[in-house]
Design an enzyme around this catalytic site. Structure first.
Site, short mmCIF file in Angstrom:
data_model
loop_
_atom_site.label_atom_id
_atom_site.label_comp_id
_atom_site.label_asym_id
_atom_site.label_seq_id
_atom_site.Cartn_x
_atom_site.Cartn_y
_atom_site.Cartn_z
N ASP A 116 0.83 -1.20 0.00
CA ASP A 116 0.00 0.00 0.00
C ASP A 116 0.87 1.27 0.00
O ASP A 116 0.65 2.19 0.77
CB ASP A 116 -0.96 -0.02 1.21
N HIS A 136 -2.55 0.65 11.89
CA HIS A 136 -2.25 -0.74 11.55
C HIS A 136 -0.76 -0.92 11.30
O HIS A 136 -0.04 0.06 11.10
CB HIS A 136 -3.04 -1.18 10.31
N GLN A 169 -2.60 -5.44 6.23
CA GLN A 169 -2.51 -4.32 7.19
C GLN A 169 -3.38 -4.66 8.41
O GLN A 169 -4.60 -4.58 8.35
CB GLN A 169 -3.01 -3.02 6.54
N ARG A 183 1.72 13.22 10.09
CA ARG A 183 0.40 12.99 9.50
C ARG A 183 -0.12 11.70 10.10
O ARG A 183 0.45 10.62 9.87
CB ARG A 183 0.52 12.88 7.99
N ASP A 217 -2.08 8.88 10.06
CA ASP A 217 -2.83 8.19 9.00
C ASP A 217 -4.05 7.48 9.55
O ASP A 217 -3.99 6.82 10.59
CB ASP A 217 -1.89 7.17 8.33
N GLU A 255 -5.30 12.85 9.61
CA GLU A 255 -5.79 12.40 8.31
C GLU A 255 -7.07 11.63 8.61
O GLU A 255 -7.08 10.43 8.81
CB GLU A 255 -4.77 11.51 7.59
N HIS A 297 -2.16 11.65 -2.96
CA HIS A 297 -1.84 10.31 -3.47
C HIS A 297 -3.05 9.37 -3.45
O HIS A 297 -3.00 8.29 -3.99
CB HIS A 297 -0.70 9.72 -2.64
N ASP A 298 -4.13 9.78 -2.75
CA ASP A 298 -5.33 8.94 -2.69
C ASP A 298 -6.33 9.38 -3.75
O ASP A 298 -6.16 10.42 -4.40
CB ASP A 298 -5.97 9.05 -1.31
N ARG A 344 -5.20 3.84 -7.71
CA ARG A 344 -4.61 5.11 -7.30
C ARG A 344 -3.23 5.33 -7.92
O ARG A 344 -2.71 6.44 -7.91
CB ARG A 344 -4.55 5.18 -5.77
C1 OTU Z 1 -4.96 6.43 4.17
O1 OTU Z 1 -6.14 6.64 3.44
C2 OTU Z 1 -3.81 6.63 3.21
O2 OTU Z 1 -3.80 7.94 2.75
C3 OTU Z 1 -3.92 5.62 2.11
O3 OTU Z 1 -2.96 5.83 1.11
C4 OTU Z 1 -3.81 4.25 2.72
O4 OTU Z 1 -4.10 3.30 1.74
C5 OTU Z 1 -4.77 4.05 3.89
O5 OTU Z 1 -4.86 5.15 4.75
C6 OTU Z 1 -4.32 2.88 4.73
O6 OTU Z 1 -3.13 3.20 5.41
O7 OTU Z 1 -9.30 6.04 4.96
O8 OTU Z 1 -8.79 7.96 6.74
O9 OTU Z 1 -8.32 6.09 -0.89
O10 OTU Z 1 -8.71 7.85 1.46
O11 OTU Z 1 -7.75 4.60 2.57
C7 OTU Z 1 -7.83 7.38 6.00
C8 OTU Z 1 -8.87 5.76 0.31
C9 OTU Z 1 -8.25 6.60 4.88
C10 OTU Z 1 -8.16 6.57 1.36
C11 OTU Z 1 -8.24 5.88 2.65
C12 OTU Z 1 -7.44 6.60 3.70
#
Ligand code: OTU
Length: 639
Positions: free
Chosen positions: A146, A189, A257, A287, A289, A331, A400-401, A524
């Site tokens: 990922d 995770h 994950q 950040r 995540d 995030e 990147h998403d 993506r």
């Molecule tokens: C985040 O994203 C990251 O930005 C993604 O790149 C990862 O795949 C994900 O976590 C897992 O680590 O739900 O609130 O495109 O917006 O997966 C965070 C879907 C998330 C992302 C979503 C996201």
């Protein structure tokens, strides 16, 4: 970390324990004095967070003490330069609100390695950014991982990208250039290859409770009923069967994950230690995540639970003790209404994140572009709360998403629209499915009919820039105006605007050949190209798309710093206008006009009840009483 064994006697709730006191006596007095002050302020806060989470576990006091001692040890190890930086930032807590603007990239996509990124500092300065968000660079599980969001070790850099020494060197070099480094901290995770997951898979009783295990299919079904699907097409379901354990492990994202179990105190302690250790390498911001997913509760969607805020506030408090110069960024890709708690404005009140992504504003901007109407942006902004002192929104056009559509559901419902139908129209437009659409993106994870998920593509492709046309072609000129409109709004509204790598050069989607080579990867990847050396080289060559895009972003960076009132809270107000395509915003003293329609319009400032204002979007500002905007044109005005 392990908290089993005989418990020492409980302490009076807010006093410093004998071990903390011994520790403070063992270190140089200057640091000890400062740390004592910080503890006095933070210990009650920390206890208020950790007590409801872990107060019921045996040996809570010993756990609490370990967490505090670990933070103090981290503070003691903090190198002199970072310690001094902390002191300056403590004395000036609004340091990050005076004109930060950022750039986000994968390390390998920008420059191969961390050492390569260091070589690009000159480029970042030329662009005019002073905040660099590097997507995950810690040691990842083997591919697929990922894009590094499956971390195998929090203590090592991914070997292909460099070493911890390279990271420290990069941080130092960035600091010398006044650029803050933001690192991802993937706290929800770990990779199934992380030592904790390996040990748990093997049945080690110390690590089994680091994860969530479900014993029966019935339990899985009961949970699934309430949960969302993040990757419905490529990773359906939230649980993964682990044969060795004859049980399901919780995996919200990809099966590799494994969600951490924050109800287990050792998870919190270990993750806090990992965060502080990274801070000591010189990272300025984290950040956080997938922040929304940290706590699970039966019969809920396990998003945005109150305990999430206790965890994040506890991390903030530990940073305030050991690395107070560090920023936390949420995030949480959630509807606007769910975001205030990430700034500590929810029922669990207290300092929390300094920054949070405003993903609804981002997604609404794209809907507005496809609908030629700013209605949805206006609705999102009406729901956007004013932030507490010291907090700001992160605004962005792309990242990147995918552009996740479902965050907009509450606003669409409030407007009386059928959310799926309206979002589906936007997704169809951006995928170039609608007749007459200029966009060249793609749908993401579109699964069952009657659902809509996300959209992929680089900004350039989504606004209709075409690699086969010269920059002065009328169609390119239109697309460049759309690029400017989206970027200009992002720079106008946000506390921290973030440019996604490649957008500053108007770079196109990942090529079809490259997409093919990245077989099996998720959609993506379409907007995860390598920095295009040709565009990079042509950024000074007039009449190229790269030069247009680059000079636009340089100008926005410059004008934002020079012309917008920065420093304090940003008050955003939507002003009414008689042009249906025109978004009129007041941001403190400034007015921004953004024409989302392809039709030109003229606005007399008297219509807004305003006197003549300065045009801030020109290098030499001029007083204007009325403004002509081309289709998709925009302008900033100020007193
Ligand atoms: C985040 O994203 C990251 O930005 C993604 O790149 C990862 O795949 C994900 O976590 C897992 O680590 O739900 O609130 O495109 O917006 O997966 C965070 C879907 C998330 C992302 C979503 C996201």
């Amino acid at each position: 970390m392990n908290f089993v064994g005989a418990c020492p006697p409980p302490q009076a709730s807010e006093s410093v324990s004998p071990s903390v006191s011994d520790f403070l006596q063992s270190i140089p007095p200057a640091r000890a004095t400062r740390l004592r002050e910080r503890l006095e302020r933070e210990l009650p806060r920390l206890r208020r967070c950790l007590d409801p989470l872990y107060g019921q576990t045996p040996c809570f006091d010993s756990f609490f003490d370990t967490v505090v001692l670990n933070a103090l040890a981290s503070a003691e190890r903090r190198d002199a330069e970072l310690w001094q930086l902390d002191l300056r930032r403590e004395a000036d807590p609004a340091w990050h609100q005076r004109g930060l603007s950022g750039y986000c990239t994968y390390v390998d996509k920008l420059a191969g390695t961390l050492a390569g990124v260091q070589q690009r500092i000159g480029y970042l300065r030329e662009l005019g950014v002073n905040y660099l968000h590097l997507l995950p660079f810690l040691k990842a599980g083997s591919a697929p991982n990922d894009g590094g969001f499956a971390v195998a070790s929090f203590d090592e850099v991914e070997p292909a990208l460099g070493t911890l020494a390279d990271l420290r060197s990069l941080c130092r070099a960035l600091r010398q250039s006044d650029i803050s480094l933001c690192s991802d901290f993937v706290l929800n995770h770990v990779s199934h290859e992380h030592a904790w997951a390996r040990a748990a898979r093997a049945g080690d009783p110390r690590y089994l409770p680091y994860f969530h295990w479900l014993a029966s299919e019935a339990e899985v079904q009961a949970r699934e009923q309430h949960l969302v699907q993040i990757f419905p097409a490529t990773a359906p379901g939230n649980f993964t069967w682990i044969a060795e354990r004859q049980a399901w492990v919780w995996t919200t994202f990809y099966p590799y994950q494994w969600d951490l179990n924050y109800a287990h105190p050792a998870v919190f302690a270990d993750m806090a230690a990992a965060l502080l250790n990274l801070a000591n390498q010189g990272v300025d911001a984290f950040r956080l995540d997938s922040t929304g997913f940290l706590w699970k509760r039966a019969e809920t969607n396990c998003m945005n639970q109150p305990e999430v805020h206790l965890i994040v506030q506890a991390l903030r408090s530990l940073c305030a003790i050991a690395a107070p110069g560090v920023l936390l960024k949420a995030e949480a890709i959630m509807p606007t209404q769910d975001l205030p708690p990430y700034f500590g404005l929810g029922p669990v009140a207290g300092p929390e994140c300094h920054l949070a992504y405003h993903s609804s504003l981002m997604a609404a901007s794209w809907v507005a572009l496809t609908e030629e109407s700013p209605q949805l942006i206006e609705e999102v902004l009406r729901n956007t709360p004013e932030l507490p002192v010291g907090a700001s929104w992160l605004s962005y056009v792309r990242c990147h998403d995918d552009i996740g559509w479902n965050v907009l559901r509450p606003e669409l419902l409030a407007l009386g629209a059928d959310p799926v139908a309206r979002l589906d129209r936007a997704a169809a437009f951006l995928a170039g499915e609608t007749p007459g659409s200029y966009a060249r993106g793609a749908r993401f994870q579109a699964s069952a009919p009657g659902t809509v998920h996300g959209s992929n593509g680089m900004t350039a492709a989504l606004v209709g820039l075409r690699p086969d046309l010269p920059a002065d072609h009328p169609e390119q000129q239109k697309a460049l105006r759309r690029l400017e409109l989206m970027m200009s709004l992002c720079f106008f509204v946000g506390g921290l605007p973030l440019i996604y790598m490649g957008d500053e050069l108007g770079q196109d989607n990942t090529s079809a050949a490259e997409m093919h080579a990245r077989q099996g990867a998720d959609g993506r990847e379409l907007h995860r190209p390598y920095l295009d050396e040709k565009s990079l080289a042509s950024r000074h060559q007039a009449a190229t798309v790269a030069a247009h895009a680059f000079s636009l972003l340089q100008r926005l960076n410059r004008q934002r710093r020079a012309r917008l009132s920065l420093g304090g809270p940003i008050r955003l107000q939507v002003l009414a206008s008689r042009h249906p395509g025109l978004l009129v915003l007041q941001r403190n003293q400034e007015v921004g006009l953004f024409n989302f329609s392809a039709t030109p319009c003229r606005l007399h400032l008297s219509e807004l009840g305003k006197p003549a204002l300065q045009n801030l979007s020109q290098e030499e500002s001029q007083t204007v009483a009325s403004v002509h905007l081309e289709g998709h044109g925009c302008v900033w005005l100020g007193a």
